[in-house]
Enzyme design. Structure first.
Site, PDB file in Angstrom:
ATOM      1  N   CYS A 102      49.026  -6.303 -10.284  1.00  0.00           N
ATOM      2  CA  CYS A 102      49.949  -5.857 -11.781  1.00  0.00           C
ATOM      3  C   CYS A 102      50.740  -6.434 -11.717  1.00  0.00           C
ATOM      4  O   CYS A 102      51.930  -5.388 -10.847  1.00  0.00           O
ATOM      5  CB  CYS A 102      48.706  -5.035 -12.949  1.00  0.00           C
ATOM      6  SG  CYS A 102      49.361  -4.930 -14.435  1.00  0.00           S
ATOM      7  N   HIS A 144      41.275  -9.019 -17.637  1.00  0.00           N
ATOM      8  CA  HIS A 144      43.258  -8.209 -17.493  1.00  0.00           C
ATOM      9  C   HIS A 144      43.772  -8.321 -18.561  1.00  0.00           C
ATOM     10  O   HIS A 144      44.183  -6.517 -18.543  1.00  0.00           O
ATOM     11  CB  HIS A 144      43.299  -8.652 -15.965  1.00  0.00           C
ATOM     12  CG  HIS A 144      44.243  -8.040 -15.206  1.00  0.00           C
ATOM     13  ND1 HIS A 144      44.608  -6.877 -13.827  1.00  0.00           N
ATOM     14  CD2 HIS A 144      45.510  -7.642 -15.386  1.00  0.00           C
ATOM     15  CE1 HIS A 144      45.435  -6.621 -13.831  1.00  0.00           C
ATOM     16  NE2 HIS A 144      46.811  -6.750 -15.350  1.00  0.00           N
ATOM     17  N   GLU A 145      44.239  -8.870 -19.048  1.00  0.00           N
ATOM     18  CA  GLU A 145      45.407  -9.195 -19.590  1.00  0.00           C
ATOM     19  C   GLU A 145      44.956  -8.599 -20.927  1.00  0.00           C
ATOM     20  O   GLU A 145      45.648  -7.893 -21.659  1.00  0.00           O
ATOM     21  CB  GLU A 145      45.979 -10.885 -19.689  1.00  0.00           C
ATOM     22  CG  GLU A 145      46.429 -11.808 -18.694  1.00  0.00           C
ATOM     23  CD  GLU A 145      47.359 -10.629 -17.952  1.00  0.00           C
ATOM     24  OE1 GLU A 145      47.438 -10.385 -18.461  1.00  0.00           O
ATOM     25  OE2 GLU A 145      47.516 -10.954 -16.542  1.00  0.00           O
TER      26      GLU A 145
END
Ligand code: NI
Length: 183
Positions: A102, A144-145
């Site tokens: 990330c 994830h986003e």
């Protein structure tokens, strides 16, 4: 267009729930998305959420590069996609572990369980709607986003924190393991 500064783990903007966007086609949203795309291309990442550039709104961008898609069972690259107010629905209970990094947790990577297949939808800054089904890396990057929009960073999704480490160290171990497998 502008390259934006990335918020790092510990910044409060990454911990709060981002706000819904009342008008996805507002000029300010188009400008934000254009700047996010330029920022993501500059750092060569797969995805970016607005809170990562200090904007607490429900906006994400992502793409699925060809080399990532090829690792999946249904290889299908996806071009740069911007989603406003996205919604995710898991398709089935199946989860798989995969390595994630990330931009807000620089230099580190970890193994994270994610739903293998999802359906997601959202608005586009051009006034359209996107609704897609995704699996593998594509499903992973969207999960994830979208987690960023709920104040969640990938280490919070990990079940085995011994699989969190510095990229440099982890890649040495991978290289050793690959070498050992060849011998
Ligand atoms: Ni991230």
């Amino acid at each position: 267009m502008a390259i934006l500064k990335i918020a790092r783990m510990g910044h409060p903007v990454l911990r709060r729930r981002a706000d819904e966007v009342p008008d996805p086609t507002a000029p300010a949203i188009r400008t934000l998305v254009a700047d996010m795309v330029e920022t993501l291309r500059d750092i060569n990442g797969s995805g970016l959420a607005a809170p990562q550039v200090h904007i607490p709104l429900r906006v994400v961008i992502f793409h699925v590069p060809t080399h990532r898609a090829q690792a999946d069972s249904m290889p299908r690259p996806e071009g740069m996609t911007a989603l406003v107010n996205p919604v995710i629905e898991p398709l089935g209970d199946e989860r798989e572990d995969g390595w994630e990094g990330c931009l807000s947790v620089p230099g580190m990577m970890g193994s994270v369980p994610r739903f293998r297949r999802i359906r997601y939808s959202g608005s586009t800054p051009e006034g359209g709607r996107i609704e897609r089904e995704a699996d593998g890396f594509h499903a992973r990057v969207v999960q994830h986003e979208c987690d960023h929009l709920d104040g969640i960073l990938y280490p919070q999704r990990m079940v085995d924190l011994s699989l969190l480490g510095f990229v440099e160290e982890m890649q040495k171990r991978f290289a050793e393991a690959a070498h050992a497998a060849r011998d």
